[in-house]
Design an enzyme around this catalytic site. Structure first.
Site, mmCIF file in Angstrom:
data_model
loop_
_atom_site.group_PDB
_atom_site.id
_atom_site.type_symbol
_atom_site.label_atom_id
_atom_site.label_comp_id
_atom_site.label_asym_id
_atom_site.label_seq_id
_atom_site.Cartn_x
_atom_site.Cartn_y
_atom_site.Cartn_z
ATOM 1 N N GLU A 1 -28.742 30.054 1.089
ATOM 2 C CA GLU A 1 -29.480 28.840 0.198
ATOM 3 C C GLU A 1 -31.306 30.122 -0.167
ATOM 4 O OE1 GLU A 1 -29.464 25.082 1.600
ATOM 5 O OE2 GLU A 1 -30.242 24.942 -0.585
ATOM 6 N N TYR B 1 -22.267 30.129 3.971
ATOM 7 C CA TYR B 1 -22.748 28.235 3.636
ATOM 8 C C TYR B 1 -21.788 28.049 3.127
ATOM 9 C CZ TYR B 1 -25.803 25.439 0.918
ATOM 10 O OH TYR B 1 -26.265 24.170 0.105
ATOM 11 N N ASP C 1 -24.526 28.240 7.327
ATOM 12 C CA ASP C 1 -24.891 26.181 7.163
ATOM 13 C C ASP C 1 -23.298 25.898 7.399
ATOM 14 O OD1 ASP C 1 -25.329 24.067 6.650
ATOM 15 O OD2 ASP C 1 -26.311 24.563 5.249
ATOM 16 N N ASN D 1 -22.408 23.361 7.456
ATOM 17 C CA ASN D 1 -22.705 21.250 7.080
ATOM 18 C C ASN D 1 -21.222 20.953 7.422
ATOM 19 O OD1 ASN D 1 -25.193 21.055 4.606
ATOM 20 N ND2 ASN D 1 -23.852 22.319 3.549
ATOM 21 N N ASP E 1 -36.038 23.122 5.501
ATOM 22 C CA ASP E 1 -35.604 21.801 6.619
ATOM 23 C C ASP E 1 -34.433 22.242 7.441
ATOM 24 O OD1 ASP E 1 -33.298 22.502 3.984
ATOM 25 O OD2 ASP E 1 -33.300 20.552 3.833
#
Length: 252
Positions: free
Chosen positions: A34, A106, A140, A142, A240
Site C-alpha cells: 500500500e 498485497y 498482506d 487479507n 493500521d
DNA sequence: ATGACTGATGGAATCAGA
C-alpha cells in the site's frame, strides 16, 4: 537474516514512521505494501540515505509494493503476478536477495464477498515450491487463517477476509508445503498484525492477523524466530498495520 | 445493520481500505 513485511498505508505520509522503524530494527529485507504512490513519487533518496536498496512497483492512488534490501542489490526483479495480462494492479513483486527469493504481495481485500479467487497465486506459489529454492512469500494476504486470528470471529463470518472459502484457499496455499512462520513459532498465542482505525481498535486490542510470511520447504528449517513490532501501531500517525518479521539462520 | 477513521485525489466530496 531478518525479513519483514509492513503495510505502510501510504509511503509518503508514513515516511517518518518507516524510517524510524528501519533505524530501530534494521531488517535485512523489508517488503512494503500500500505505497499509495505512483512510480515517480516513491521516496527513493530517503530510502537510500537510510542504507537500503529499493525496488518498487507504484500505482496512482492505491496499491503499490516495494522491496528494500540493506547493503544488497535485489536481483532478477519481476513485477506483477503472472497469468493475467489484463491485471494492471501493482500488488506483486519478486526479487532475489542474498540467495533467497523474496516475494512481496498485497492480496485484494475481496469485499464485497465472495471476492477474487486465489488460482493465480496458487499456480505461481506451486511453481516456486517446485524450483526447490529458498523462498519467503511476505505480505498482506487479507486473510485471517483461523478463529484464533480474529478478535471476534462471529462478527467476521460473512466477511471476505474470513469466509470459509477464503480460509480454505489460504489453507490450500499453505498445504503446498509452505510454513506460516508466525504460527509455527507461536502455536497457541493470539497474535494480531492489524488494528482498524475505528473505535480505538488498537486500544481494545480488537485486531486481526492478516500479514503473513510463508517459507518454502527449503527455507523453513532455517526459521529461528518470528514476531510483530506491535508498538509501531501505537505511535503518532501510524499505519493500521504493524511490521511483522522472521529471523532466519542464513548469512546476510 | 450502520458507522466510526485515514490517505489520495484535487482543491469539495468521494472512493477505497478491511
Amino acid at each position: 537474516m531478518r525479513v519483514a513485511t509492513f503495510n505502510v498505508n501510504g509511503i509518503n505520509s508514513r515516511l517518518g514512521a518507516l524510517l524510524q522503524w528501519l533505524d530501530e530494527t534494521r531488517p535485512d529485507v523489508a517488503c512494503l505494501q500500500e505505497l499509495k504512490a505512483p512510480q515517480e513519487k516513491f521516496p527513493e533518496m530517503a530510502i537510500r540515505a537510510a542504507g537500503y536498496h529499493p525496488i518498487w512497483h507504484g500505482q496512482k492512488s492505491w496499491n503499490g509494493v516495494a522491496i528494500l534490501a540493506r547493503d544488497a542489490e535485489p536481483q532478477g526483479v519481476q513485477r506483477g503476478l503472472p497469468g493475467d495480462d489484463a491485471d494492471e494492479q501493482s500488488r506483486y513483486l519478486e526479487a532475489a536477495v542474498n540467495g533467497i527469493l523474496v516475494v512481496c504481495l498485497y492480496l485484494p481485500n475481496g469485499n464485497p464477498a465472495p471476492g477474487p479467487k486465489f488460482e493465480r497465486l496458487h499456480a505461481r506459489a506451486q511453481q516456486l515450491i517446485d524450483t526447490g529454492a529458498p523462498v519467503v512469500m511476505a505480505g498482506d494476504y487479507n486473510v485471517m487463517p483461523t478463529e484464533r486470528d480474529v478478535y471476534k470471529p462471529e462478527r467476521w463470518l460473512d466477511d471476505a477476509l474470513f469466509r470459509p472459502e477464503t480460509r480454505a484457499a489460504f489453507a490450500k496455499l499453505v498445504g503446498q508445503g509452505w510454513t506460516d512462520a508466525l504460527r509455527a513459532t507461536h502455536p497457541d498465542e493470539v497474535i494480531y498484525t492489524f488494528w482498524d482505525y475505528f473505535r480505538d481498535a488498537y486500544g481494545r486490542n480488537a485486531g486481526l492477523r492478516i500479514d503473513h510470511l510463508l517459507l518454502s520447504p527449503a527455507l523453513a528449517p532455517h526459521l529461528k524466530a518470528a514476531g510483530v513490532d506491535r508498538d509501531v501501531r501505537g505511535r503518532e500517525k501510524p499505519s493500521d498495520h504493524a511490521p511483522t518479521w522472521v529471523d532466519l539462520d542464513w548469512p546476510a
